[in-house]
Design an enzyme around this catalytic site. Structure first.
Site, PDB file in Angstrom:
ATOM      1  N   GLY A  89       0.797  -1.216   0.000  1.00 20.73           N
ATOM      2  CA  GLY A  89       0.000   0.000   0.000  1.00 20.73           C
ATOM      3  C   GLY A  89       0.827   1.262   0.000  1.00 20.73           C
ATOM      4  O   GLY A  89       0.291   2.369  -0.026  1.00 20.73           O
ATOM      5  N   THR A  90       2.161   1.127   0.013  1.00 21.86           N
ATOM      6  CA  THR A  90       2.986   2.341   0.009  1.00 21.86           C
ATOM      7  C   THR A  90       3.210   2.845  -1.422  1.00 21.86           C
ATOM      8  O   THR A  90       3.943   3.804  -1.621  1.00 21.86           O
ATOM      9  CB  THR A  90       4.351   2.091   0.675  1.00 21.86           C
ATOM     10  OG1 THR A  90       4.828   0.816   0.281  1.00 21.86           O
ATOM     11  CG2 THR A  90       4.251   2.158   2.173  1.00 21.86           C
ATOM     12  N   GLY A  91       2.628   2.204  -2.392  1.00 21.05           N
ATOM     13  CA  GLY A  91       2.685   2.727  -3.752  1.00 21.05           C
ATOM     14  C   GLY A  91       3.797   2.153  -4.608  1.00 21.05           C
ATOM     15  O   GLY A  91       4.292   2.832  -5.506  1.00 21.05           O
ATOM     16  N   LYS A  92       4.182   0.905  -4.364  1.00 21.04           N
ATOM     17  CA  LYS A  92       5.261   0.315  -5.163  1.00 21.04           C
ATOM     18  C   LYS A  92       4.819   0.124  -6.613  1.00 21.04           C
ATOM     19  O   LYS A  92       5.535   0.495  -7.540  1.00 21.04           O
ATOM     20  CB  LYS A  92       5.685  -1.035  -4.551  1.00 21.04           C
ATOM     21  CG  LYS A  92       6.263  -0.885  -3.146  1.00 21.04           C
ATOM     22  CD  LYS A  92       6.797  -2.188  -2.609  1.00 21.04           C
ATOM     23  CE  LYS A  92       5.715  -3.218  -2.343  1.00 21.04           C
ATOM     24  NZ  LYS A  92       4.799  -2.835  -1.252  1.00 21.04           N
ATOM     25  N   THR A  93       3.651  -0.446  -6.790  1.00 25.34           N
ATOM     26  CA  THR A  93       3.132  -0.644  -8.138  1.00 25.34           C
ATOM     27  C   THR A  93       2.953   0.703  -8.834  1.00 25.34           C
ATOM     28  O   THR A  93       3.334   0.877  -9.994  1.00 25.34           O
ATOM     29  CB  THR A  93       1.768  -1.361  -8.063  1.00 25.34           C
ATOM     30  OG1 THR A  93       1.860  -2.414  -7.128  1.00 25.34           O
ATOM     31  CG2 THR A  93       1.356  -1.893  -9.413  1.00 25.34           C
ATOM     32  N   HIS A  98     -15.225   1.938  31.751  1.00 29.93           N
ATOM     33  CA  HIS A  98     -13.989   1.361  31.217  1.00 29.93           C
ATOM     34  C   HIS A  98     -13.282   2.371  30.306  1.00 29.93           C
ATOM     35  O   HIS A  98     -12.102   2.672  30.487  1.00 29.93           O
ATOM     36  CB  HIS A  98     -14.334   0.064  30.462  1.00 29.93           C
ATOM     37  CG  HIS A  98     -13.167  -0.609  29.811  1.00 29.93           C
ATOM     38  ND1 HIS A  98     -12.584  -1.743  30.315  1.00 29.93           N
ATOM     39  CD2 HIS A  98     -12.470  -0.295  28.693  1.00 29.93           C
ATOM     40  CE1 HIS A  98     -11.585  -2.113  29.544  1.00 29.93           C
ATOM     41  NE2 HIS A  98     -11.489  -1.247  28.540  1.00 29.93           N
ATOM     42  N   GLU A  99     -14.038   2.922  29.361  1.00 25.30           N
ATOM     43  CA  GLU A  99     -13.429   3.884  28.432  1.00 25.30           C
ATOM     44  C   GLU A  99     -12.977   5.147  29.168  1.00 25.30           C
ATOM     45  O   GLU A  99     -11.927   5.702  28.886  1.00 25.30           O
ATOM     46  CB  GLU A  99     -14.394   4.249  27.293  1.00 25.30           C
ATOM     47  CG  GLU A  99     -14.708   3.108  26.336  1.00 25.30           C
ATOM     48  CD  GLU A  99     -13.477   2.414  25.766  1.00 25.30           C
ATOM     49  OE1 GLU A  99     -12.446   3.090  25.545  1.00 25.30           O
ATOM     50  OE2 GLU A  99     -13.541   1.185  25.550  1.00 25.30           O
TER      51      GLU A  99
HETATM   52  P1  ADP Z   1       1.827  -1.522  -3.288  1.00 24.09           P
HETATM   53  O1  ADP Z   1       2.154  -1.972  -4.670  1.00 24.09           O
HETATM   54  O2  ADP Z   1       2.996  -0.972  -2.545  1.00 24.09           O
HETATM   55  O3  ADP Z   1       1.057  -2.504  -2.475  1.00 24.09           O
HETATM   56  P2  ADP Z   1       0.085   0.233  -4.671  1.00 24.09           P
HETATM   57  O4  ADP Z   1       0.984   0.876  -5.621  1.00 24.09           O
HETATM   58  O5  ADP Z   1      -0.770  -0.879  -5.187  1.00 24.09           O
HETATM   59  O6  ADP Z   1       0.872  -0.272  -3.405  1.00 24.09           O
HETATM   60  O7  ADP Z   1      -0.814   1.348  -4.005  1.00 24.09           O
HETATM   61  C1  ADP Z   1      -2.204   1.245  -3.915  1.00 24.09           C
HETATM   62  C2  ADP Z   1      -2.850   2.583  -4.157  1.00 24.09           C
HETATM   63  O8  ADP Z   1      -2.544   3.491  -3.117  1.00 24.09           O
HETATM   64  C3  ADP Z   1      -2.368   3.259  -5.415  1.00 24.09           C
HETATM   65  O9  ADP Z   1      -3.104   2.870  -6.511  1.00 24.09           O
HETATM   66  C4  ADP Z   1      -2.575   4.726  -5.103  1.00 24.09           C
HETATM   67  O10 ADP Z   1      -3.840   5.135  -5.448  1.00 24.09           O
HETATM   68  C5  ADP Z   1      -2.417   4.804  -3.619  1.00 24.09           C
HETATM   69  N1  ADP Z   1      -1.096   5.317  -3.265  1.00 24.09           N
HETATM   70  C6  ADP Z   1      -0.121   4.650  -2.626  1.00 24.09           C
HETATM   71  N2  ADP Z   1       0.954   5.435  -2.431  1.00 24.09           N
HETATM   72  C7  ADP Z   1       0.672   6.625  -2.981  1.00 24.09           C
HETATM   73  C8  ADP Z   1       1.390   7.853  -3.117  1.00 24.09           C
HETATM   74  N3  ADP Z   1       2.635   8.002  -2.644  1.00 24.09           N
HETATM   75  N4  ADP Z   1       0.787   8.872  -3.746  1.00 24.09           N
HETATM   76  C9  ADP Z   1      -0.468   8.719  -4.226  1.00 24.09           C
HETATM   77  N5  ADP Z   1      -1.177   7.606  -4.136  1.00 24.09           N
HETATM   78  C10 ADP Z   1      -0.650   6.559  -3.508  1.00 24.09           C
HETATM   79 ZN    ZN Z   2     -10.159  -1.055  26.993  1.00 23.49          ZN
END
Ligand code: ADP
Ligand code: ZN
Length: 557
Positions: free
Chosen positions: A161-165, A380-381
């Site tokens: 999810g960090t945008g490798k693809t 609790h909260e």
């Molecule tokens: P990974 O391949 O690292 O799992 P993805 O490239 O599939 O991550 O990222 C998923 C989505 O998250 C992308 O399609 C994009 O929309 C969003 N995203 C992730 N990083 C960024 C970034 N740096 N800037 C903008 N969008 C991002």
């Molecule tokens: Zn708690």
């Protein structure tokens, strides 16, 4: 009027007679039988129409054709099966890479949106490093003429999810090169040798269309260090990996193809992959910090009607730990909520709700909970909130709520004031005390213990354990780590192998208990001394269910 098999005779007074015409007598005859006078028949214009549709006809036709159709169908199926039997191996071997962007889009007559660096927000360091790769793709001669060896592979590391693809696509987009993408997990096929043939085919196609970018997602699925894990080697993975390396080694100086591989476990990769001439460039995509998160939010809210009171800066502050994919999801969820609420602008409440939804799951409305249980949850909260509020290293409380979400019956949400890279021992102790605040309040107010604190206890124990085993915070056990984290290619993290003695393990347990009981004592002391505030907060929660920061600070003052 006369139908082929049916005679209908309309009298002048408008009433009609009808009968099925016997096929072996003439139409005139049958009309006579129906009572038409011969004179009338002479003047009658007789028109013959073919029947539009008759069930009788259709049925008999079907009866005649059915056996024929049936035999034909069987024959056809049989042929198909024979054909696919001989074809199946050939088909599996051919890879099905997805080609995107640039030149390929023109070839395939598909218009693909071209991603560029502008669509990737935040990751400035990574972009700078990849800019070089873009240059290689665009003007390779420049480098070749000077005798420079063009890099072949880039390893992109970062949690999912960090945008490798996205980044890999942007490299292709910037260079105007086609983008071939395939995932390591796809190579795990049932027949040995198929993965290798896929790789061969993919690289061949990329070379034909060079300059090109090949993106191998989840390279760790095939590129694990050999010889670890259960069940011995896996021929298929090994062959696939070998084929990738063979292809990369075979790149001539004129081959203008760059392989970008992505992984979230760079630590488990086979060292053979990382040798010079292979994936020798490493680009790291970190979790975005607060400024990067703001930039990513900005990218994804482009073209979405935001209420002017929405502050992306504040939103970025509220979302530590979110990666690009989460932030995209956040903006999208907010837009969906706004649409469902029939709004024309996406406002702060939508973002707030979207965020809570992502962090804690959707609100469970209409859940039935007894009055007593509700009171327990409120105290609790409140216990968590009051203890956290009194901790020196605690973050300010953003929100306390007894609306259940996901698995939790209520939640206390601190607002991290600033990004933290280093944490002190005291911060750990304060966090543990805050986690135990819920149980402390239950005990003091109701003199009764419930299961509501199970998750708190788990997290507190985990924190205490890592204080000792990872960070060397224990004075008695000293400056060392305990346990070796063990990875496994199939099961992921297998846990830890103890690299310490049995006696040491007892000491660790004692130390953990010590940390937890000290923290619990601190939490109880605070609750005893601030019982009035605790009660005020709990009453407010029972009243309005959710207390936000300004009101919370008012109650605590
Ligand atoms: P990974 O391949 O690292 O799992 P993805 O490239 O599939 O991550 O990222 C998923 C989505 O998250 C992308 O399609 C994009 O929309 C969003 N995203 C992730 N990083 C960024 C970034 N740096 N800037 C903008 N969008 C991002
Ligand atoms: Zn708690």
């Amino acid at each position: 009027m006369l139908l082929c098999d049916r005679a209908e005779y309309t009298k002048f007074d408008g009433t009609s007679l009808g009968s099925r015409k016997e096929s072996n007598i003439s139409a005139v005859e049958s009309l006579q039988i129906l009572g038409a006078s011969p004179e009338a028949l002479k003047t009658l214009p007789i028109k013959v129409e073919s029947p539009g549709f008759s069930f009788g006809n259709l049925f008999s036709l079907l009866l005649t054709l059915a056996p024929l159709l049936f035999v034909g169908f069987i024959f056809f199926r049989f042929l198909r099966q024979m054909q696919s039997g001989s074809d199946i191996l050939g088909r599996i071997g051919r890879s099905a890479p997805r080609v995107l962007s640039g030149a390929a889009a023109k070839d395939d007559k598909v218009k693909m949106p071209v991603v560029t660096f502008e669509d990737v927000a935040g990751a400035e360091q990574a972009k700078m490093e990849l800019l070089e790769v873009v240059e290689f793709l665009k003007e390779s001669e420049k480098f070749v003429n000077l005798g420079a060896r063009i890099p072949k592979g880039v390893l992109m590391a970062g949690v999912s999810g960090t945008g490798k693809t996205l980044m890999a696509k942007a490299v292709a987009g910037e260079a105007g090169a086609p983008f071939f993408s395939i995932s390591g997990s796809e190579f795990v096929e049932m027949f040995v040798g198929v993965g290798a043939s896929r790789v061969r085919d993919l690289f061949k196609r990329a070379r034909e269309q060079s300059p090109a970018v090949i993106f191998v997602d989840e390279i760790d699925a095939v590129g694990r260090r050999r010889g670890i894990g259960l069940g011995g080697g896996n021929d298929e993975r090994e062959q696939t990996l070998n084929q990738i390396l063979v292809e990369m080694d075979g790149f001539g100086t004129d081959t203008n193809v760059i392989v970008i591989a992505a992984t979230n476990r760079p630590d488990v990769l086979d060292p053979a992959l990382l040798r010079p001439g292979r994936f020798d460039r490493k680009v790291i995509l970190d979790r975005p910090d607060v400024t990067a998160r703001e930039a990513i939010l900005r990218v994804h809210s482009r073209g979405k009607p935001l209420d002017p009171t929405v502050s992306l800066t504040d939103l970025a502050k509220l979302t530590p730990g979110f990666v690009g994919a989460d932030l995209e999801n956040l903006v999208n969820e907010a837009a969906i909520l706004a649409a469902r609420r029939d709004l024309s602008l996406i406002g702060p409440p939508e973002f707030q709700d979207a965020m809570e939804r992502i962090v804690a799951g959707p609100e469970r409305k209409g859940q039935i909970i007894s009055a007593h249980e509700r009171e327990m949850v409120a105290y609790h909260e409140s216990g968590h909130a009051v203890v956290m509020h009194n901790m020196e290293n605690g973050d300010p409380i953003h929100k306390v709520s007894i609306i259940s979400r996901g698995m939790a019956l209520g939640y206390t949400m601190p607002l991290p004031a600033s990004e933290k890279y280093l944490r002190s021992k005291e911060a750990f102790e304060d966090e543990i005390a805050g986690l135990l605040g819920g149980r402390a309040a239950e005990e003091i107010i109701f003199k009764q213990l419930t299961t509501g604190a199970a998750n708190d206890l788990e997290r507190a124990t985990e924190l205490a354990r890592s204080m000792i085993t990872r960070y060397g915070f224990s004075e008695t056990l000293g400056l060392r780590t305990f346990g070796q984290v063990q990875g496994n290619p199939y099961l992921g993290n297998l846990g830890e192998t103890p690299n310490y003695s049995e006696a040491m393990s007892q000491c660790i347990d004692q130390e953990i208990s010590q940390i937890l009981s000290t923290a619990y004592q601190r939490a109880k002391n605070i609750i005893i001394h601030q019982k009035d505030k605790l009660e005020k907060l709990a009453k407010a929660l029972l009243d309005i269910e959710t207390v936000e920061r300004p009101q919370f600070e008012g109650l605590m003052a």
